[in-house]
Every structure is written in C-alpha cells, then in structure tokens.
Write a protein that holds these residues in place. Sequence first.
Motif, PDB file in Angstrom:
ATOM      1  N   ASN A 106       0.821  -1.206   0.000  1.00  0.00           N
ATOM      2  CA  ASN A 106       0.000   0.000   0.000  1.00  0.00           C
ATOM      3  C   ASN A 106       0.859   1.263   0.000  1.00  0.00           C
ATOM      4  O   ASN A 106       0.602   2.215  -0.745  1.00  0.00           O
ATOM      5  N   ASN A 107       1.873   1.265   0.870  1.00  0.00           N
ATOM      6  CA  ASN A 107       2.739   2.440   0.967  1.00  0.00           C
ATOM      7  C   ASN A 107       3.469   2.710  -0.342  1.00  0.00           C
ATOM      8  O   ASN A 107       3.598   3.865  -0.755  1.00  0.00           O
ATOM      9  N   TYR A 108       3.931   1.664  -1.001  1.00  0.00           N
ATOM     10  CA  TYR A 108       4.638   1.823  -2.276  1.00  0.00           C
ATOM     11  C   TYR A 108       3.736   2.505  -3.305  1.00  0.00           C
ATOM     12  O   TYR A 108       4.132   3.489  -3.952  1.00  0.00           O
ATOM     13  N   TYR A 109       2.515   1.998  -3.458  1.00  0.00           N
ATOM     14  CA  TYR A 109       1.612   2.567  -4.454  1.00  0.00           C
ATOM     15  C   TYR A 109       1.108   3.944  -4.056  1.00  0.00           C
ATOM     16  O   TYR A 109       0.888   4.814  -4.912  1.00  0.00           O
ATOM     17  N   LEU A 110       0.912   4.162  -2.758  1.00  0.00           N
ATOM     18  CA  LEU A 110       0.436   5.466  -2.310  1.00  0.00           C
ATOM     19  C   LEU A 110       1.450   6.564  -2.622  1.00  0.00           C
ATOM     20  O   LEU A 110       1.108   7.594  -3.218  1.00  0.00           O
ATOM     21  N   PHE A 111       2.700   6.343  -2.219  1.00  0.00           N
ATOM     22  CA  PHE A 111       3.725   7.370  -2.438  1.00  0.00           C
ATOM     23  C   PHE A 111       4.063   7.536  -3.918  1.00  0.00           C
ATOM     24  O   PHE A 111       4.564   8.581  -4.336  1.00  0.00           O
ATOM     25  N   LYS A 112       3.788   6.510  -4.707  1.00  0.00           N
ATOM     26  CA  LYS A 112       3.998   6.591  -6.146  1.00  0.00           C
ATOM     27  C   LYS A 112       2.878   7.384  -6.825  1.00  0.00           C
ATOM     28  O   LYS A 112       3.102   8.095  -7.807  1.00  0.00           O
ATOM     29  N   GLU A 113       1.669   7.299  -6.272  1.00  0.00           N
ATOM     30  CA  GLU A 113       0.494   7.875  -6.911  1.00  0.00           C
ATOM     31  C   GLU A 113       0.176   9.295  -6.468  1.00  0.00           C
ATOM     32  O   GLU A 113      -0.374  10.087  -7.236  1.00  0.00           O
ATOM     33  N   VAL A 114       0.519   9.629  -5.221  1.00  0.00           N
ATOM     34  CA  VAL A 114       0.091  10.898  -4.635  1.00  0.00           C
ATOM     35  C   VAL A 114       1.294  11.744  -4.226  1.00  0.00           C
ATOM     36  O   VAL A 114       2.230  11.232  -3.593  1.00  0.00           O
ATOM     37  N   PRO A 115       1.301  13.037  -4.566  1.00  0.00           N
ATOM     38  CA  PRO A 115       2.383  13.926  -4.118  1.00  0.00           C
ATOM     39  C   PRO A 115       2.202  14.267  -2.639  1.00  0.00           C
ATOM     40  O   PRO A 115       1.259  14.965  -2.257  1.00  0.00           O
ATOM     41  N   ILE A 116       3.085  13.754  -1.787  1.00  0.00           N
ATOM     42  CA  ILE A 116       2.931  13.912  -0.343  1.00  0.00           C
ATOM     43  C   ILE A 116       4.077  14.748   0.222  1.00  0.00           C
ATOM     44  O   ILE A 116       5.251  14.415   0.041  1.00  0.00           O
ATOM     45  N   ARG A 117       3.733  15.835   0.901  1.00  0.00           N
ATOM     46  CA  ARG A 117       4.719  16.662   1.591  1.00  0.00           C
ATOM     47  C   ARG A 117       4.226  16.922   3.011  1.00  0.00           C
ATOM     48  O   ARG A 117       3.079  17.334   3.204  1.00  0.00           O
ATOM     49  N   PHE A 118       5.087  16.689   3.975  1.00  0.00           N
ATOM     50  CA  PHE A 118       4.690  16.821   5.372  1.00  0.00           C
ATOM     51  C   PHE A 118       4.965  18.216   5.940  1.00  0.00           C
ATOM     52  O   PHE A 118       4.570  18.510   7.062  1.00  0.00           O
ATOM     53  N   LYS A 119       5.623  19.069   5.150  1.00  0.00           N
ATOM     54  CA  LYS A 119       5.943  20.409   5.622  1.00  0.00           C
ATOM     55  C   LYS A 119       4.704  21.303   5.590  1.00  0.00           C
ATOM     56  O   LYS A 119       3.993  21.384   4.600  1.00  0.00           O
ATOM     57  N   GLY A 120       4.447  21.973   6.712  1.00  0.00           N
ATOM     58  CA  GLY A 120       3.368  22.948   6.788  1.00  0.00           C
ATOM     59  C   GLY A 120       1.969  22.367   6.858  1.00  0.00           C
ATOM     60  O   GLY A 120       0.994  23.076   6.566  1.00  0.00           O
ATOM     61  N   ILE A 121       1.830  21.099   7.233  1.00  0.00           N
ATOM     62  CA  ILE A 121       0.500  20.483   7.304  1.00  0.00           C
ATOM     63  C   ILE A 121      -0.115  20.711   8.689  1.00  0.00           C
ATOM     64  O   ILE A 121       0.587  20.998   9.658  1.00  0.00           O
ATOM     65  N   ASN A 122      -1.416  20.567   8.767  1.00  0.00           N
ATOM     66  CA  ASN A 122      -2.146  20.741  10.027  1.00  0.00           C
ATOM     67  C   ASN A 122      -2.952  19.473  10.322  1.00  0.00           C
ATOM     68  O   ASN A 122      -4.144  19.394  10.033  1.00  0.00           O
TER      69      ASN A 122
END
Length: 486
Positions: free
Chosen positions: A186-202
């Motif tokens: 799941n993690n492999y496909y998720l990070f491949k499919e979606v642009p994820i950035r943890f900076k500045g999130i709430n």
Amino acid sequence: MASLKKNLVYNYILSASQVLLPIISIPYLSRILTPDGIGRVSFIDSFTYYFISIAEFGIVVYGMRAIARQRDDRIARGKLVAELLALHVVTSGIALLLYAIAVVLAWKHIQDIRLLLFSVSYLLVNFFACEWYFLGMEQFRYITLRSLATRLLGLVSIFILVKGPEDYYLYYGIVVTAAILNSLWNNYYLFKEVPIRFKGINWKQHIAYTKFTWLISLTYGITLLLDNVFLQLVSTAAAVGYYAFSMKVVKAATVLLTDSLLVFFPRIVALVREGNKAQLQAVVARNIQLMVFFAVPLSIGIFLLAEQLIVTFLGNQFMAAVTDVRILTLFPFLRTYNLFLSKQILIAYDQEKLYLRGLLVGGLCFMALSLLLSYYFADVGACWAIVGSEAITLVINYYYARKVAAGLSLFDAKGFLHALGSALLFIPVVYGISKVADSHGMVLLLSVAGCILLYSLVQLLVMRNAFALVVWEAIKRKSLQKIYHY
C-alpha cells in the motif's frame, strides 16, 4: 453502473477468499498444531489488533470518506493524505506506549519472545497504514488482487513451514508477514500515486472528526478482538484454541452475508437524505429479506452439523469444541441483524451516538459475562458471553432504530417464518443421511447439498417467498444486479 458491477464482483471475490482459504488452512493447522498452540497465537493476534485499533483513531472511516470527496483534486488529496498519515503516526506512537505497558502486565499469558517480536513488527509497520486511501478511491481491483496474492502466499507458507506443534510461532509469523506485505505494498503505491509533503500540514484539525468514529471502532473491538484476550486471562490457552477456531468456523460462514449487506449502504444513505420513504422502505425490505433468507438456514444448519464440521475441518482433538459451535449458531443471525440496524439505519440517519451507546452497553455486558462465565466454564462460557452480549446489543439497536426510523418496517415476520419452517426440514435430512453415510465428511457433504436443494425448492415452490423468486430470476439472468435492484 459498469463500475459498480465490477466493484461488486471484486467484493465477492475478496469475500469468497476469506471463506475458501480458511477452509483449506484450518483443517491442516488444527491437525498439526495443538489447541494450546492455537490459543497462544489467537491471544497475541487479538491482543495486537486491539492496539492497532487504538492507533487507527477513526482514520479509516473518516479518511475513506474524505478521500472520496477529494478524488478529482490530486494536490488536495496529497495534502489530506500527508495530514492523516501524520496523525496516524502520532496515535500509533501513543498506542505503542500503551502496548508496552500492557505487555508487561500480561506477559505471563504470552511467555514467548518470538510471538512478541512478530507482534511489535506489525505494530511498527502499521504506523503508515493507508488502506483507507484505496477504499476511498474505490480501487477494489487493486485491493482484491493484492489481498489474494498475500493470502495465497501465506497459505503456501503455512504448508511449507508449519510442520509440528512447536511451529505455532511460525504460523503467527506467517499471518503477520502477510499483513506487513499488504501495508508495504500500500505504501509503495500510495507514495507513487500521490504527491505527499509533510511540511506545513495541520494534522490536528482532523481530530475533531475522527475521535467519534474511533470510539465506535474501539468499542466494537471489545467483542470483535478482545474475546480471546478475556478468555486467556481467566482460563487456559487450550480453551482459547477451542473457542478461537469455533469462531473461525462460524465467522467464515457469516462473511459473505455481512459483506452483501454493506453493498446497500451508500444507496440507503442517499435515500435518507432525499427523503424518499417509499423507495427507502423497499431497499430496507430487501436488506431484511436477504438477511433472513440466508442467516436462518445457516444457523440451523451449523447447529445440526456441528460435530461433522468439527471432525471434518478441525479433527478429533477439537471434539470438545462441538458444544462451542452449537452455542455460536445464533451468532450469524445476531451479528448480521446488528449490522443491519447499526449501519443501515442508525449510521445512515447520522445517529452514531445512539449506535455508540448500544455498543458501550453491549461491550460492558460482554466484559462482565466473559470474565465471569469464562472463569467457571472456559470456552463454553466465552461462547455464551458473546452470544448474550450480541443479543443485548440487538435489543438496544432495535429500540433506537424504531425511534429513529419511525414508520419503517425493520423486520419481516412472514419471511422469517418461511425461512424457519423451511430450515426445520433439515432435521430429518441430516438424521437420515447420518444413518447411511459412512463418514463425518460424507454426512457433511451430502447434508449441505441436500439441505440447500430442499430449502431452495420449498422457499421457491411451496412458500413462494418473495426474495427466493428474486434470487431465482437473478440466477436465470446470470446477474447480481437483479438482487440489488429495488
């Protein structure tokens, strides 16, 4: 509609694998491992999953719904995923701390560092659990193919690696490894499919929305996950083994039925919001028809064939579990009806608080009954405890559902009597076959075939049952859609 039909097919394939694969693995495991070894694995498995439920913090239900709303906005989806993953990491850290304290307190019931290491490994990998994303995106094909691959790999591994009673820890290792593979995949496909950035999130903004569904999940998990734990606390690992595998047999027979009801849920929610009472009653009636038509004969059939089921699937060393299975025959009907009242009525009407009240009362009753009855009657007491708590929860859910959905008919007395009258004819069938067949397996095979045929014919030709006629039309047209058409 094509997408819905495909999702239905994948849903049934996945549900069927939950039934068929245990039918292959359980007979082998029950003959290789001892009830004590199976009890040890069942205890640590339930113990671990409850802390995973604590870590989940309601994110699965909330995340699935939130992702569905953002499915067409890739950037917004990425931000949402990052926030929910961050929240899950925080809650998983808290759950891991609570888990460590619980392990110290319950160590005398574990007493195997190998089981503990597998358990901790799964908890750590689960920090980045994201199954909710793929459910929200309706990627049922991916979910089904991935689950089938890991389950088949696990099944093959069981036959290769588990060779004696001392290999119970390998059995648990295989279960955990399959779950870990699912998570990593799941993690492999998720990070491949979606642009994820943890900076500045709430991530904190989601707590207000997830905490209530988390309380429901946690309370629901008392009977779903802690039954083995409570039994082990006051009894023996062997008693857990008898109880756990009896529940596996009964739950395997219940999965297809409960999963079928869930297909109706989105439509019921839409009709409630539209205020279309006439069509809503039609959909609710179809739910009840499906439930009664299959659950009643299932319960009676399991009761009559309990000994044959135990000997055929679990072996002679589990003969003590025959009584457990007979007590648990009420479970399929009670659990399915509870699911209908809670999901299809209370939650569809946005009455999660009432659902939670019922779960809390049922959960507290289960804890008291389980600890008391299991102390005196071991696995038999545990069976009575879970059946009793399901019955109590059912009464409460029915009371609330009648108040919330005033005017809706929530039970089909005529259909129930049709099902009960038809299923009681199983008694002479099973008795007659048991007198002429020369093995438990043959009695089971011939009885199941004979009872299904008899029940179908009586319901269709004698009772002229409304749902039986719908099913027959669907079979003739080779279409699932007919059953789900209102």
